[in-house]
Design a protein around this motif. Sequence first.
Motif, mmCIF file in Angstrom:
data_model
loop_
_atom_site.group_PDB
_atom_site.id
_atom_site.type_symbol
_atom_site.label_atom_id
_atom_site.label_comp_id
_atom_site.label_asym_id
_atom_site.label_seq_id
_atom_site.Cartn_x
_atom_site.Cartn_y
_atom_site.Cartn_z
ATOM 1 N N ALA A 193 11.774 25.060 25.582
ATOM 2 C CA ALA A 193 11.336 25.559 24.272
ATOM 3 C C ALA A 193 11.161 24.423 23.274
ATOM 4 O O ALA A 193 10.286 24.481 22.406
ATOM 5 C CB ALA A 193 12.340 26.585 23.742
ATOM 6 N N MET A 194 12.007 23.384 23.386
ATOM 7 C CA MET A 194 11.934 22.255 22.459
ATOM 8 C C MET A 194 10.557 21.590 22.476
ATOM 9 O O MET A 194 10.038 21.166 21.429
ATOM 10 C CB MET A 194 13.001 21.225 22.809
ATOM 11 N N ARG A 195 9.971 21.499 23.652
ATOM 12 C CA ARG A 195 8.643 20.886 23.730
ATOM 13 C C ARG A 195 7.626 21.660 22.890
ATOM 14 O O ARG A 195 6.813 21.066 22.168
ATOM 15 C CB ARG A 195 8.188 20.836 25.188
ATOM 16 N N GLU A 196 7.710 22.983 22.950
ATOM 17 C CA GLU A 196 6.782 23.816 22.178
ATOM 18 C C GLU A 196 7.065 23.703 20.680
ATOM 19 O O GLU A 196 6.138 23.651 19.865
ATOM 20 C CB GLU A 196 6.899 25.279 22.623
ATOM 21 N N LEU A 197 8.338 23.664 20.304
ATOM 22 C CA LEU A 197 8.694 23.530 18.897
ATOM 23 C C LEU A 197 8.190 22.208 18.333
ATOM 24 O O LEU A 197 7.684 22.148 17.196
ATOM 25 C CB LEU A 197 10.210 23.622 18.718
ATOM 26 N N SER A 198 8.335 21.149 19.104
ATOM 27 C CA SER A 198 7.920 19.823 18.636
ATOM 28 C C SER A 198 6.415 19.744 18.448
ATOM 29 O O SER A 198 5.935 19.026 17.566
ATOM 30 C CB SER A 198 8.386 18.737 19.617
ATOM 31 N N GLU A 199 5.672 20.488 19.261
ATOM 32 C CA GLU A 199 4.214 20.385 19.227
ATOM 33 C C GLU A 199 3.554 21.380 18.278
ATOM 34 O O GLU A 199 2.484 21.085 17.729
ATOM 35 C CB GLU A 199 3.646 20.589 20.646
ATOM 36 N N HIS A 200 4.165 22.532 18.046
ATOM 37 C CA HIS A 200 3.425 23.602 17.377
ATOM 38 C C HIS A 200 4.046 24.129 16.083
ATOM 39 O O HIS A 200 3.444 24.963 15.415
ATOM 40 C CB HIS A 200 3.226 24.773 18.347
ATOM 41 N N ALA A 201 5.234 23.674 15.705
ATOM 42 C CA ALA A 201 5.848 24.125 14.453
ATOM 43 C C ALA A 201 5.567 23.117 13.355
ATOM 44 O O ALA A 201 5.386 21.923 13.600
ATOM 45 C CB ALA A 201 7.357 24.297 14.634
ATOM 46 N N ASN A 202 5.507 23.595 12.115
ATOM 47 C CA ASN A 202 5.424 22.696 10.962
ATOM 48 C C ASN A 202 6.809 22.234 10.529
ATOM 49 O O ASN A 202 6.975 21.144 9.988
ATOM 50 C CB ASN A 202 4.729 23.385 9.783
ATOM 51 N N CYS A 203 7.779 23.099 10.764
ATOM 52 C CA CYS A 203 9.134 22.813 10.316
ATOM 53 C C CYS A 203 10.100 23.684 11.119
ATOM 54 O O CYS A 203 9.830 24.860 11.350
ATOM 55 C CB CYS A 203 9.247 23.129 8.824
#
Length: 468
Positions: A193-203
């Motif tokens: 999940a961290m990979r997706e958070l790093s790539e697609h979240a603003n914050c």
Amino acid sequence: MTQSVVVQVGQCGNQVGYRFWDLALREHAHVNKKGQYDEAISSFFRNVDSRRSCRTSVGEKIHQLKARAVLVDMEEGVVNQILQGPLRDVFDSTQLLTDVSGSGNNWAVGYMTYGSAYREQIVDQLRKAAEQCDCLQCFFLIHSMGGGTGSGLGTRVLRLLEDEFPEVCRIVTSVYPSEADDVVTSPYNSVLAMRELSEHANCVLPVENQSLVNIVNRIRHGSGKAGVRMDSSVISGCGGLSTGEKPFDAMNNIVANLLLHMTSSARFPGSLNMDLNEIPMNLVPFPRLHYLVPSLTPLYSLADVNIPPRRLDQMFSDAFSKEQQLIEAEPRRSLYLACALLLRGDVGVSDLQRNIQRLRPTLPFVWWNLDGWKAGLCSVPPVGHAHSLLALANNTCLKFTFSRLKERFMKLYKKKAHLHHYLHVEGLEQSTFSEAVSSLSSLIAEYQELDITKDKVVPHAPRLTIAT
């Protein structure tokens, strides 16, 4: 007036989201005595029929409201409890998406299987929620990292938000599992999940279960001294999904209180209100380094408590202590990239400036952003308090948090333990695991590279000369 939409995914996401709506309604009912539909309420609620009225969970009369929310879970349990609870009229069937089998604590099932099967339905619900906003400002995503639906489908929804609404800010509240988590595959789910958070979240606001447990234990042990009533919603299930206390009710309440405070400027007026878009704009100097350490004081919510008022200066000091943080970390020993102070109540700009000047020498900031402070002042205090403060720190201390997570991941991955459960899911390849841990390693290295500059001497900038 701008509006925001809350997207709740998985059991944890929906439980925290429910507490947020419950506390928000209580707060609005306390401030808006006449129960009139106004701009403050419209930021997170829509009025479906001004001729009807309903009552909040604490009995105040208010217009028929619907939360600007999308609820997603691949098990029906929590959503069914919400529909049977005191806030059942705040949601309707068009806002809900459920299945019956769950994701089996498997990120791949949530992301690949359910993410593909329900893609169109999720996009349709997100579009409907967006269309009901006059000026959509932000999507708030609430999910957990340890389970299958929260981590897998939660991050798939995040990617859909970026695809469908690329210009709308995406702020994610992610609840990280503790090292003693009873889900053996939680390290896999979290790193994937961290990979997706790093790539697609603003914050991203990371919240650790262990920190929440420690906070709740401190509140319980000190309840007699602090004046916390034993039936308080802080330490019990009062106002939750049912009248009986559940183990995570108090923990969910703290996370909901974090969201309540962060959105206060969007819901109420203030002399220096902070736009939600300003959080990533001012606190994220590099795209992937968008994880913020949240620290909140007071941690108690609403008027369920009888706490002696804290001196204003002490409140600022508390906000930078480990006891008030929602994540196990030590920012003072690492490097601050930026910091936001979101204040509520009767706090003046002079009070803010005085305390920033007092704290500045004790907080190590990166040399190229020594003035990296952002402040917001909302005039409406939390119910039962004179003022409160939320500090959001972009700090390199998160490298230690993420390193511990990586170590737990590698202990399983080196032995290929439980890996077959993921590889049996259609669409997932083993390279996904190596790419995910590589992404996390790269994130840790970026923090480490900045941390090396902690003792760097500030270069003297050349002075301008004025031609005569």
